[in-house]
Enzyme design. Structure first.
Site, PDB file in Angstrom:
ATOM      1  N   LYS A 139       0.879  -1.177   0.000  1.00 30.51           N
ATOM      2  CA  LYS A 139       0.000   0.000   0.000  1.00 30.51           C
ATOM      3  C   LYS A 139       0.907   1.215   0.000  1.00 30.51           C
ATOM      4  O   LYS A 139       1.859   1.287   0.787  1.00 30.51           O
ATOM      5  CB  LYS A 139      -0.866  -0.066   1.253  1.00 30.51           C
ATOM      6  CG  LYS A 139      -1.429   1.242   1.792  1.00 30.51           C
ATOM      7  CD  LYS A 139      -2.447   0.925   2.879  1.00 30.51           C
ATOM      8  CE  LYS A 139      -2.831   2.148   3.659  1.00 30.51           C
ATOM      9  NZ  LYS A 139      -4.010   1.886   4.509  1.00 30.51           N
ATOM     10  N   LYS A 141       1.210   5.246   0.516  1.00 32.56           N
ATOM     11  CA  LYS A 141       0.555   6.443   1.039  1.00 32.56           C
ATOM     12  C   LYS A 141       0.867   7.583   0.086  1.00 32.56           C
ATOM     13  O   LYS A 141       2.051   7.904  -0.121  1.00 32.56           O
ATOM     14  CB  LYS A 141       1.120   6.767   2.431  1.00 32.56           C
ATOM     15  CG  LYS A 141       0.586   5.859   3.520  1.00 32.56           C
ATOM     16  CD  LYS A 141      -0.756   6.348   4.001  1.00 32.56           C
ATOM     17  CE  LYS A 141      -1.268   5.478   5.146  1.00 32.56           C
ATOM     18  NZ  LYS A 141      -2.571   5.915   5.617  1.00 32.56           N
ATOM     19  N   ASP A 170      -3.373   4.632  -0.749  1.00 34.85           N
ATOM     20  CA  ASP A 170      -4.238   5.255   0.247  1.00 34.85           C
ATOM     21  C   ASP A 170      -4.027   6.763   0.151  1.00 34.85           C
ATOM     22  O   ASP A 170      -2.926   7.256   0.426  1.00 34.85           O
ATOM     23  CB  ASP A 170      -3.890   4.772   1.663  1.00 34.85           C
ATOM     24  CG  ASP A 170      -4.931   5.245   2.678  1.00 34.85           C
ATOM     25  OD1 ASP A 170      -4.865   4.796   3.829  1.00 34.85           O
ATOM     26  OD2 ASP A 170      -5.816   6.049   2.294  1.00 34.85           O
ATOM     27  N   GLU A 196      -7.771   3.796  -1.971  1.00 33.57           N
ATOM     28  CA  GLU A 196      -8.377   3.963  -0.643  1.00 33.57           C
ATOM     29  C   GLU A 196      -8.701   5.426  -0.370  1.00 33.57           C
ATOM     30  O   GLU A 196      -7.837   6.293  -0.492  1.00 33.57           O
ATOM     31  CB  GLU A 196      -7.414   3.424   0.422  1.00 33.57           C
ATOM     32  CG  GLU A 196      -7.948   3.400   1.824  1.00 33.57           C
ATOM     33  CD  GLU A 196      -7.031   2.650   2.804  1.00 33.57           C
ATOM     34  OE1 GLU A 196      -6.112   1.936   2.349  1.00 33.57           O
ATOM     35  OE2 GLU A 196      -7.229   2.814   4.014  1.00 33.57           O
ATOM     36  N   ASP A 221     -12.639   4.226   3.875  1.00 36.13           N
ATOM     37  CA  ASP A 221     -11.936   4.086   5.152  1.00 36.13           C
ATOM     38  C   ASP A 221     -12.457   5.154   6.113  1.00 36.13           C
ATOM     39  O   ASP A 221     -13.352   4.889   6.918  1.00 36.13           O
ATOM     40  CB  ASP A 221     -10.415   4.204   4.955  1.00 36.13           C
ATOM     41  CG  ASP A 221      -9.669   4.160   6.281  1.00 36.13           C
ATOM     42  OD1 ASP A 221      -8.451   4.380   6.301  1.00 36.13           O
ATOM     43  OD2 ASP A 221     -10.315   3.916   7.325  1.00 36.13           O
ATOM     44  N   LYS A 245     -12.062  -1.374  10.580  1.00 42.17           N
ATOM     45  CA  LYS A 245     -11.153  -0.991  11.665  1.00 42.17           C
ATOM     46  C   LYS A 245     -11.931  -1.079  12.975  1.00 42.17           C
ATOM     47  O   LYS A 245     -12.952  -0.389  13.136  1.00 42.17           O
ATOM     48  CB  LYS A 245     -10.626   0.426  11.457  1.00 42.17           C
ATOM     49  CG  LYS A 245      -9.755   0.554  10.217  1.00 42.17           C
ATOM     50  CD  LYS A 245      -9.194   1.947  10.068  1.00 42.17           C
ATOM     51  CE  LYS A 245      -8.156   2.000   8.970  1.00 42.17           C
ATOM     52  NZ  LYS A 245      -7.573   3.357   8.825  1.00 42.17           N
ATOM     53  N   GLU A 299      -3.885  -5.047   6.700  1.00 45.73           N
ATOM     54  CA  GLU A 299      -2.669  -4.258   6.924  1.00 45.73           C
ATOM     55  C   GLU A 299      -2.274  -4.346   8.401  1.00 45.73           C
ATOM     56  O   GLU A 299      -1.838  -3.380   8.999  1.00 45.73           O
ATOM     57  CB  GLU A 299      -2.889  -2.796   6.521  1.00 45.73           C
ATOM     58  CG  GLU A 299      -4.059  -2.137   7.204  1.00 45.73           C
ATOM     59  CD  GLU A 299      -4.386  -0.761   6.642  1.00 45.73           C
ATOM     60  OE1 GLU A 299      -3.962  -0.419   5.521  1.00 45.73           O
ATOM     61  OE2 GLU A 299      -5.071   0.004   7.343  1.00 45.73           O
TER      62      GLU A 299
END
Ligand SMILES: O=C(O)/C=C\C=C/C(=O)O
Ligand SMILES: [Mn+2]
Length: 346
Positions: A139, A141, A170, A196, A221, A245, A299
């Protein structure tokens, strides 16, 4: 981030059981609206008094009592529910996953985040993780630089690592819908698997337009803060995938409800993290192990970022996954001396 603060909650019963939970946040208050300090104070002053001298076997009734008397404080509630479920599962002699719908897998795939921002460094780091058989999905960022800079960075890494390595990004809400449309077209054409939270959490209509427009998976998310949000996002077709989450959902049971809404709506699942340590990570893994499908893996690498851990027995990361223990409860062996040594002075 070069340091992390773990917020650990321990519940002890008068017949000797001990349960643990975690309420760790990312960068203090940078990501969400609870901080380690707010969690500690609010548990001590407002939440714990509602639980003391109660029957800890009535986990549902206690969490209902918290929902009725405590607004927000999702991370704190998640930590307490985790500790109560840890005790309950120990009493019953079963892993926690058996209280969350039942275990369907013995490990959870774990990807790695490449966030240095340096393309060559990220390619080397990814190659090392593949060689170690620790991670083979990554992933990235992005969102701080221009979209063309970010797109070029991501596509260079995808090109270097090849087709059998899954690359996702993301954006953490950084793009406008116009920027997202331009960037996602290129990322989709370049073989990126998932985008994401490209837009602001509030812009669900925009997310729905992106999910409709592009074949690449669009994942929700930050827009998911519990099962009610999950219902709204599903109803608006505002995502192809949900990042689950446990703390952001307000607890394990609410995260399970969120995952059920996704399953019923045909939305795929991914196991998210708030960079928790071993307690929150294992609680998350116990839940994710109950999902019929975990199409995009997880993750759950938080503990791998820490230079010191709080465990007497290390977590089992191998074969690109986190292995789940079969012992009752959370299944962790915590080292109380290490916890004491790292504890902030009261
Ligand atoms: O930082 C990471 O790599 C993992 C997840 C954190 C927050 C998020 O998913 O937005
Ligand atoms: Mn995210």
């Amino acid at each position: 981030m070069s340091t992390q603060t773990l917020v650990l909650v321990q519940i002890q019963t008068d017949d000797g059981y001990s349960g643990w939970g975690e309420a760790t946040t990312i960068g203090g208050l940078k990501y969400g609206d609870e901080s380690p300090e707010s969690v500690a104070v609010n548990i001590r002053e407002h939440i714990a008094p509602l639980l003391l001298a109660q029957d800890e076997r009535q986990v549902g009734a206690l969490m209902y009592r918290l929902r009725k008397n405590i607004r927000g404080n999702r991370f704190a509630k998640c930590a307490l529910e985790t500790a109560l479920l840890d005790i309950q599962a120990q009493r019953l002699g079963v892993p926690m996953s058996e209280l969350l719908g039942g275990r369907l897998r013995d490990s959870v795939p774990v990807l790695w985040t490449l966030a240095s921002g340096d393309t060559a460094k990220d390619i080397d780091e990814a190659q090392m993780m593949i060689d170690l058989r620790r991670h083979n999905s990554f992933k990235l960022k992005i969102g701080l630089n221009s979209i063309q800079h970010d797109v070029n960075h991501v596509l260079a890494i995808k090109k270097a690592l090849g087709n059998d390595v899954s690359i996702r990004v993301d954006v953490n809400q950084a793009w406008s819908e116009l920027q997202a449309t331009t960037a996602i077209q290129q990322l989709q054409d370049g073989g990126i698997d998932l985008i994401e939270q490209p837009l602001k959490a509030e812009n669900r209509a925009g997310m729905a337009r992106l999910a409709e427009r592009f074949s690449v998976a669009i994942m929700a998310d930050e827009t998911l803060n519990g099962p009610q949000d999950a219902w709204e996002v599903a109803r608006l077709n505002a995502a192809d995938v949900f990042a689950v989450k446990i703390a952001q959902s307000g607890g394990l049971i609410q995260a399970k409800e969120l995952s059920t809404i996704a399953r019923l709506a045909g939305i795929s699942l991914y196991g998210g993290t708030m960079l928790e340590g071993a307690v929150g990570t294992m609680a998350s893994a116990q839940l994710f192990a109950t999902f019929d499908e975990l199409e995009f893996g997880s993750e759950l690498f938080g503990p791998l970022l820490l230079k010191q851990d709080i465990l007497a027995e290390p977590l089992q990361y191998r074969d690109f996954a986190l292995q789940l223990p079969t012992t009752p409860g959370l299944g962790l062996a915590l080292d109380l001396d290490k916890i004491a040594a790292w504890r902030r002075p009261a």
